[in-house]
Design a protein around this motif. Structure first.
Motif, PDB file in Angstrom:
ATOM      1  N   HIS A   1       0.849  -1.199   0.000  1.00 40.44           N
ATOM      2  CA  HIS A   1       0.000   0.000   0.000  1.00 40.44           C
ATOM      3  C   HIS A   1       0.880   1.242   0.000  1.00 40.44           C
ATOM      4  O   HIS A   1       1.487   1.591   1.015  1.00 40.44           O
ATOM      5  CB  HIS A   1      -0.890  -0.030   1.242  1.00 40.44           C
TER       6      HIS A   1
ATOM      7  N   SER B   1      -0.227   4.196  -2.111  1.00 46.43           N
ATOM      8  CA  SER B   1      -0.968   5.282  -2.743  1.00 46.43           C
ATOM      9  C   SER B   1      -2.428   5.247  -2.328  1.00 46.43           C
ATOM     10  O   SER B   1      -2.975   4.190  -2.007  1.00 46.43           O
ATOM     11  CB  SER B   1      -0.859   5.168  -4.265  1.00 46.43           C
ATOM     12  N   TYR B   2      -3.076   6.417  -2.399  1.00 47.04           N
ATOM     13  CA  TYR B   2      -4.512   6.471  -2.155  1.00 47.04           C
ATOM     14  C   TYR B   2      -5.300   5.758  -3.254  1.00 47.04           C
ATOM     15  O   TYR B   2      -6.478   5.443  -3.055  1.00 47.04           O
ATOM     16  CB  TYR B   2      -4.978   7.929  -2.071  1.00 47.04           C
TER      17      TYR B   2
ATOM     18  N   ASP C   1      -4.395   2.819  -4.753  1.00 39.96           N
ATOM     19  CA  ASP C   1      -4.006   1.416  -4.926  1.00 39.96           C
ATOM     20  C   ASP C   1      -5.201   0.493  -5.126  1.00 39.96           C
ATOM     21  O   ASP C   1      -5.122  -0.486  -5.873  1.00 39.96           O
ATOM     22  CB  ASP C   1      -3.181   0.940  -3.717  1.00 39.96           C
TER      23      ASP C   1
ATOM     24  N   ILE D   1      -0.962   3.486   4.392  1.00 38.20           N
ATOM     25  CA  ILE D   1       0.030   3.738   3.343  1.00 38.20           C
ATOM     26  C   ILE D   1       1.432   3.779   3.950  1.00 38.20           C
ATOM     27  O   ILE D   1       1.667   4.393   4.994  1.00 38.20           O
ATOM     28  CB  ILE D   1      -0.271   5.066   2.631  1.00 38.20           C
TER      29      ILE D   1
ATOM     30  N   GLN E   1       2.471   5.667  -6.328  1.00 37.86           N
ATOM     31  CA  GLN E   1       2.784   6.745  -5.390  1.00 37.86           C
ATOM     32  C   GLN E   1       3.078   8.055  -6.114  1.00 37.86           C
ATOM     33  O   GLN E   1       2.944   9.138  -5.532  1.00 37.86           O
ATOM     34  CB  GLN E   1       3.968   6.345  -4.483  1.00 37.86           C
TER      35      GLN E   1
ATOM     36  N   THR F   1      -0.099  10.168  -3.191  1.00 35.18           N
ATOM     37  CA  THR F   1       0.273   9.437  -1.983  1.00 35.18           C
ATOM     38  C   THR F   1       0.221  10.355  -0.773  1.00 35.18           C
ATOM     39  O   THR F   1       0.000  11.572  -0.891  1.00 35.18           O
ATOM     40  CB  THR F   1       1.664   8.800  -2.130  1.00 35.18           C
ATOM     41  N   LYS F   2       0.416   9.774   0.365  1.00 34.80           N
ATOM     42  CA  LYS F   2       0.334  10.509   1.627  1.00 34.80           C
ATOM     43  C   LYS F   2       1.456  11.542   1.715  1.00 34.80           C
ATOM     44  O   LYS F   2       2.621  11.247   1.447  1.00 34.80           O
ATOM     45  CB  LYS F   2       0.443   9.520   2.789  1.00 34.80           C
TER      46      LYS F   2
END
Length: 234
Positions: free
Chosen positions: A44, A46-47, A49, A120, A153, A157-158
């Motif tokens: 995990h 990326s938002y 995924d 993430i 990502q 991503t975060k």
């Protein structure tokens, strides 16, 4: 019951892929069964995924029901969509309820998507795995399928602004052979094997990835052990 929402959402996702001109390299789809339950477990980073993991199941004509945090189901936009697509809410204070929901879905022949890291990974390396995916596969008597995503990502991503420009980002997806998950096997030991298999797939995806950072400022999406500047693993 007819799937009235999920197929149009898939169509929208495919439209997004085309609009962003993403270069998707997908291998291993033959490991996803065309019928019957299965647990699809991925890293995990990326938002997005869950979209790419779901994309990997398209050749088998399967719709993946993802386990996702309960707050997503409370959102006024995503909530109705998530419920209509029969995804599974996870309230961490009531984990048994989500587990039972996923178990019922597996026993009814659904593919359930799980991110064993739970959150993430900001280092883009594997974090510690929860043993829920292994336990579900064991108890339901279904295949435990390892998967790795790489490149996602760079899109969103975060801790980074999302990049929905036409940057032609490559995305590499790998699905592996099922991890043997017989009943009676220690779930923690099985989770270690699952993590090792996903690590192998992740390294294969990274080796196959065609892009390199364009300079020091663009190395944020590479983990440190590959020469990048992503945060160190916790």
């Amino acid at each position: 019951m007819a799937e009235l929402v999920y197929p149009p959402v898939i169509g929208a996702a495919l439209g997004l892929f085309k609009a962003l001109d993403l270069k998707i390299d997908l291998k291993g789809t033959e490991h996803i069964p065309e019928r019957g339950g299965a647990v699809l477990a991925s890293n995990h980073i990326s938002y997005l995924d869950f979209i790419f993991c779901g994309y990997a199941a398209r050749p088998a004509k399967r719709l993946v029901r993802f386990m996702a945090k309960e707050s997503v189901f409370r959102h006024k936009v995503s909530g109705p969509l998530m419920r209509a697509m029969k995804h599974i809410p996870v309230d961490r204070s009531q984990g048994a309820q989500a587990y039972d929901h996923a178990l019922r879905a597996l026993r009814s022949g659904e593919v359930v998507g799980v991110f064993p890291e739970a959150t993430i990974s900001e280092s883009f390396t594997l974090k510690g795995f929860k043993n829920g995916a292994a336990r579900l596969a064991q108890e339901a008597g279904v295949p435990l399928l390892p998967m790795a995503v790489w490149g996602t990502q760079r899109v969103w991503t975060k801790g980074r602004a999302r990049d929905f420009g036409r940057n032609h980002f490559p995305v590499t997806l790998r699905v592996g052979e099922a991890v043997d998950a017989p009943k009676g096997t220690d779930a923690d030991a099985l989770t270690v094997r699952l993590k090792e298999r996903i690590q192998d797939l992740l390294e294969a995806a990274q080796r196959a990835y065609p892009d390199k950072p364009k300079g020091p400022e663009d190395s944020w999406w590479l983990p440190r052990h590959l020469g990048g500047t992503a945060p160190a693993p916790a």
